[in-house]
Design a protein around this motif. Structure first.
Motif, PDB file in Angstrom:
ATOM      1  N   LEU A   1       0.820  -1.223   0.000  1.00 24.20           N
ATOM      2  CA  LEU A   1       0.000   0.000   0.000  1.00 24.20           C
ATOM      3  C   LEU A   1       0.850   1.268   0.000  1.00 24.20           C
ATOM      4  N   GLN A   2       1.846   1.320   0.873  1.00 24.68           N
ATOM      5  CA  GLN A   2       2.601   2.553   1.067  1.00 24.68           C
ATOM      6  C   GLN A   2       3.764   2.721   0.102  1.00 24.68           C
ATOM      7  N   SER A   3       4.539   1.647  -0.070  1.00 23.84           N
ATOM      8  CA  SER A   3       5.748   1.762  -0.886  1.00 23.84           C
ATOM      9  C   SER A   3       5.472   1.565  -2.373  1.00 23.84           C
ATOM     10  N   LEU A   4       4.603   0.592  -2.698  1.00 22.28           N
ATOM     11  CA  LEU A   4       4.298   0.322  -4.111  1.00 22.28           C
ATOM     12  C   LEU A   4       3.070   1.085  -4.605  1.00 22.28           C
ATOM     13  N   ASN A   5       2.326   1.673  -3.657  1.00 19.98           N
ATOM     14  CA  ASN A   5       1.146   2.512  -3.985  1.00 19.98           C
ATOM     15  C   ASN A   5       0.049   1.782  -4.752  1.00 19.98           C
ATOM     16  N   TYR A   6      -0.148   0.515  -4.414  1.00 22.62           N
ATOM     17  CA  TYR A   6      -1.259  -0.231  -5.016  1.00 22.62           C
ATOM     18  C   TYR A   6      -2.529   0.002  -4.191  1.00 22.62           C
ATOM     19  N   PRO A   7      -3.714  -0.103  -4.822  1.00 19.82           N
ATOM     20  CA  PRO A   7      -4.979   0.139  -4.099  1.00 19.82           C
ATOM     21  C   PRO A   7      -5.330  -0.999  -3.151  1.00 19.82           C
ATOM     22  N   LEU A   8      -6.260  -0.721  -2.231  1.00 13.87           N
ATOM     23  CA  LEU A   8      -6.684  -1.702  -1.232  1.00 13.87           C
ATOM     24  C   LEU A   8      -7.267  -2.956  -1.864  1.00 13.87           C
TER      25      LEU A   8
ATOM     26  N   LEU B   1      12.843 -21.969   2.684  1.00 12.82           N
ATOM     27  CA  LEU B   1      13.295 -21.575   1.342  1.00 12.82           C
ATOM     28  C   LEU B   1      12.182 -20.895   0.552  1.00 12.82           C
ATOM     29  N   SER B   2      10.947 -21.359   0.710  1.00 13.40           N
ATOM     30  CA  SER B   2       9.830 -20.728   0.006  1.00 13.40           C
ATOM     31  C   SER B   2       9.596 -19.314   0.545  1.00 13.40           C
ATOM     32  N   PHE B   3       9.783 -19.136   1.866  1.00 16.98           N
ATOM     33  CA  PHE B   3       9.659 -17.801   2.455  1.00 16.98           C
ATOM     34  C   PHE B   3      10.746 -16.876   1.914  1.00 16.98           C
ATOM     35  N   ASP B   4      11.979 -17.375   1.864  1.00 13.96           N
ATOM     36  CA  ASP B   4      13.089 -16.549   1.378  1.00 13.96           C
ATOM     37  C   ASP B   4      12.921 -16.191  -0.089  1.00 13.96           C
ATOM     38  N   LEU B   5      12.385 -17.120  -0.887  1.00 11.71           N
ATOM     39  CA  LEU B   5      12.125 -16.823  -2.291  1.00 11.71           C
ATOM     40  C   LEU B   5      11.039 -15.749  -2.416  1.00 11.71           C
ATOM     41  N   ALA B   6      10.030 -15.824  -1.556  1.00 13.94           N
ATOM     42  CA  ALA B   6       8.973 -14.802  -1.551  1.00 13.94           C
ATOM     43  C   ALA B   6       9.559 -13.435  -1.201  1.00 13.94           C
ATOM     44  N   ILE B   7      10.514 -13.407  -0.258  1.00 15.24           N
ATOM     45  CA  ILE B   7      11.172 -12.160   0.122  1.00 15.24           C
ATOM     46  C   ILE B   7      11.929 -11.572  -1.071  1.00 15.24           C
ATOM     47  N   VAL B   8      12.601 -12.432  -1.823  1.00 15.31           N
ATOM     48  CA  VAL B   8      13.323 -11.977  -3.022  1.00 15.31           C
ATOM     49  C   VAL B   8      12.352 -11.335  -4.011  1.00 15.31           C
ATOM     50  N   PHE B   9      11.202 -11.978  -4.222  1.00 17.65           N
ATOM     51  CA  PHE B   9      10.189 -11.415  -5.124  1.00 17.65           C
ATOM     52  C   PHE B   9       9.688 -10.058  -4.625  1.00 17.65           C
ATOM     53  N   LEU B  10       9.507  -9.943  -3.311  1.00 17.77           N
ATOM     54  CA  LEU B  10       9.050  -8.664  -2.739  1.00 17.77           C
ATOM     55  C   LEU B  10      10.094  -7.568  -2.930  1.00 17.77           C
ATOM     56  N   LEU B  11      11.356  -7.908  -2.732  1.00 13.92           N
ATOM     57  CA  LEU B  11      12.434  -6.927  -2.908  1.00 13.92           C
ATOM     58  C   LEU B  11      12.537  -6.469  -4.361  1.00 13.92           C
ATOM     59  N   LEU B  12      12.407  -7.410  -5.275  1.00 11.46           N
ATOM     60  CA  LEU B  12      12.505  -7.076  -6.703  1.00 11.46           C
ATOM     61  C   LEU B  12      11.290  -6.291  -7.192  1.00 11.46           C
ATOM     62  N   SER B  13      10.159  -6.466  -6.521  1.00  8.05           N
ATOM     63  CA  SER B  13       8.916  -5.817  -6.983  1.00  8.05           C
ATOM     64  C   SER B  13       8.964  -4.297  -6.905  1.00  8.05           C
ATOM     65  N   SER B  14       9.877  -3.764  -6.086  1.00  9.35           N
ATOM     66  CA  SER B  14       9.936  -2.306  -5.916  1.00  9.35           C
ATOM     67  C   SER B  14      10.600  -1.593  -7.090  1.00  9.35           C
ATOM     68  N   SER B  15      11.374  -2.339  -7.899  1.00 10.81           N
ATOM     69  CA  SER B  15      12.114  -1.686  -8.990  1.00 10.81           C
ATOM     70  C   SER B  15      11.950  -2.401 -10.324  1.00 10.81           C
ATOM     71  N   SER B  16      10.937  -3.252 -10.426  1.00  9.64           N
ATOM     72  CA  SER B  16      10.757  -4.025 -11.652  1.00  9.64           C
ATOM     73  C   SER B  16       9.473  -3.634 -12.366  1.00  9.64           C
TER      74      SER B  16
ATOM     75  N   ALA C   1       7.785  -5.748 -13.907  1.00  8.92           N
ATOM     76  CA  ALA C   1       6.906  -6.896 -13.657  1.00  8.92           C
ATOM     77  C   ALA C   1       6.515  -6.966 -12.183  1.00  8.92           C
ATOM     78  N   SER C   2       6.357  -5.798 -11.560  1.00  6.79           N
ATOM     79  CA  SER C   2       6.086  -5.704 -10.129  1.00  6.79           C
ATOM     80  C   SER C   2       4.883  -6.538  -9.702  1.00  6.79           C
ATOM     81  N   LEU C   3       3.788  -6.416 -10.436  1.00  2.00           N
ATOM     82  CA  LEU C   3       2.562  -7.126 -10.056  1.00  2.00           C
ATOM     83  C   LEU C   3       2.729  -8.638 -10.173  1.00  2.00           C
ATOM     84  N   LEU C   4       3.441  -9.082 -11.205  1.00  2.00           N
ATOM     85  CA  LEU C   4       3.676 -10.508 -11.395  1.00  2.00           C
ATOM     86  C   LEU C   4       4.536 -11.067 -10.266  1.00  2.00           C
ATOM     87  N   LEU C   5       5.542 -10.301  -9.841  1.00  2.00           N
ATOM     88  CA  LEU C   5       6.405 -10.731  -8.741  1.00  2.00           C
ATOM     89  C   LEU C   5       5.618 -10.809  -7.430  1.00  2.00           C
TER      90      LEU C   5
END
Length: 441
Positions: free
Chosen positions: A241-248, A287-302, A304-308
């Motif tokens: 909501l705050q950093s990526l500015n997506y709607p509720l 490992l699945s949690f850590d992979l999800a974290i990687v996707f979240l980190l990449l989503s801020s500058s990609s 393909a943010s929504l896909l990540l």
């Protein structure tokens, strides 16, 4: 223990119905809902961390209430605490209509009351139902109740997405009022279940739990993972909501995807636990949690943010569901022909305590690095990534029969595709039966 039913069918039906409406209520009060609401009304990160931690802090009430609930009329007591908890949701709904300086405080008070009563209800209800359905395939009935509740919650989650797409922040009072209605419906069906006196059994000792080394090692591994993951999980919706500015409405759409993923993840986690063991399941969860974290980190500058984000929320359904399967199965093995209740009670309490500390620490970390702006989330996610990954080497200190963790991880894709084929065959058989019935008509 002999139980004479006056109307067993009525009690069983109300047992299932109460479970369905309880699950609907909980589906409207997820971590995503609470953190999104607090963000919308202007709560700071530290406040969000504390309030999201409330359901985990109040579980101490389960251990305390276990000492006295069986000495009372459990049906009457369960109805009372359930009625109080559900009416606290009505108070939250009314308070959310009036914006003001005390909105966060009012929410905190009634959310605390709701969770305290729900924890006391959990112990009372579990004891009551165990005695009522004694020697009556209780596990099968619980599974049916859980499955029906999970399925019934899906339309409610779709309703959330539509509601917030139309009304944004104004949808919260409607959401809380809907939670109150489904909750009060569960109280109605709870009152239709027959009462039964408590069985007189010996009281298991809690001291035994703290002398069991394997249990302590396994519980601490799970508890530290709860701390590490909850530090970030409490703020994923806030980040979107705050950093990526997506709607509720999009946040709730992603939460719906996570819910659907969790339904299949429970099945897959059970297969992994049975075939490979609980240590590999724990490692795969990390490992699945850590992979999800990687996707979240990449989503801020990609681009393909929504896909990540979509991938991250699909994985969320696994790493939030699978560890509980591994923990329960491991404790079941450890406590064969022993009292299991104190092990589950202490184990669950420790995991909830560490979850609460993780949520609060996550808020503290974001507050301390607030000067970085959106970069504060990078610090938080990186902390969770590193601390959770460090748990995997410590698995070697926990002894368990089964495949090695590395071997199991390598064989996991094979199991996944085998299970997908089984699911595909099940659906194909189901639709063929439906087609056959239609042709007969």
């Amino acid at each position: 223990m002999n139980v004479e039913f006056h109307d067993p069918e009525r009690s069983l039906k109300n047992f299932i119905r109460e479970g369905i409406f309880s699950q609907m209520t909980l589906s409207l009060l997820t971590m995503t809902v609470v953190s999104s609401y607090l963000t919308a009304i202007g709560a700071d990160h530290l406040t969000i961390g504390f309030l999201v931690a409330i359901p985990y802090i109040t579980t101490i009430a389960q251990i305390i209430s276990a000492k006295f609930v069986e000495k009372r009329n459990r049906k009457r007591f369960a109805i009372f605490v359930s009625f109080v908890s559900k009416n606290s949701l009505l108070a939250i709904a009314v308070a959310s209509l009036v914006s003001g300086p005390y909105e966060i405080l009012v929410f905190a008070i009634f959310y605390l009351i709701f969770n305290l009563c729900e924890d006391i209800l959990t112990v009372t209800w579990s004891s009551w139902m165990r005695d009522l359905f004694f020697d009556a395939k209780f596990g099968e009935k619980l599974a049916k109740r859980y499955a029906y509740g999970k399925t019934a919650a899906i339309p409610f989650l779709i309703f959330q997405v539509w509601l917030f797409e139309k009304l944004e922040k104004s949808a919260f009072p409607i959401l809380f009022f809907a939670a109150f209605l489904s909750g009060i419906s569960s109280v109605y069906f709870l009152s239709g279940i027959e009462n039964v006196k408590s069985a007189r059994i010996s009281e298991p000792s809690l001291a035994v739990v703290f002398r069991h080394r394997s249990f302590l090692k396994w519980t601490l591994l799970n508890a530290f993972f709860c701390f590490s993951s909850m530090a970030s999980r409490s703020f994923i919706a806030v980040y979107v909501l705050q950093s990526l500015n997506y709607p509720l409405w999009l946040v709730f759409g992603l939460a719906f995807i996570s819910h659907v993923s969790s339904i299949y993840s429970l099945r897959l986690a059970g297969a992994i636990s049975d075939r490979f063991g609980n240590k590999p399941l724990f490692a795969i969860s990390v490992l699945s949690f850590d992979l999800a974290i990687v996707f979240l980190l990449l989503s801020s500058s990609s681009e393909a943010s929504l896909l990540l984000l979509l991938f991250a929320y699909v994985l969320n359904g696994f790493y939030t569901s699978a560890p509980s399967i591994g923990f329960m199965n491991a404790v079941a093995d450890m406590t064969y022909k022993k009292h299991s209740a104190p092990f589950y009670a202490i184990g669950n309490w420790m995991q909830d305590l560490f979850s609460a500390m993780g949520s609060i620490f996550g808020g503290f970390l974001l507050s301390k690095f607030a000067f970085l702006g959106g970069g504060s989330y990078f610090v938080l996610f990186l902390f969770s990534f590193v601390t959770s990954l460090l748990l995997i080497p410590f698995l070697r200190f926990y002894d368990e029969f089964g495949q090695s963790t590395s071997s199991a991880i390598l064989n996991m894709p094979k199991l996944f595709f085998e299970d997908l084929k089984t699911v595909q065959k099940t659906f194909k058989s189901f639709f063929l039966k439906i087609g056959g019935k239609k042709s007969e008509l």
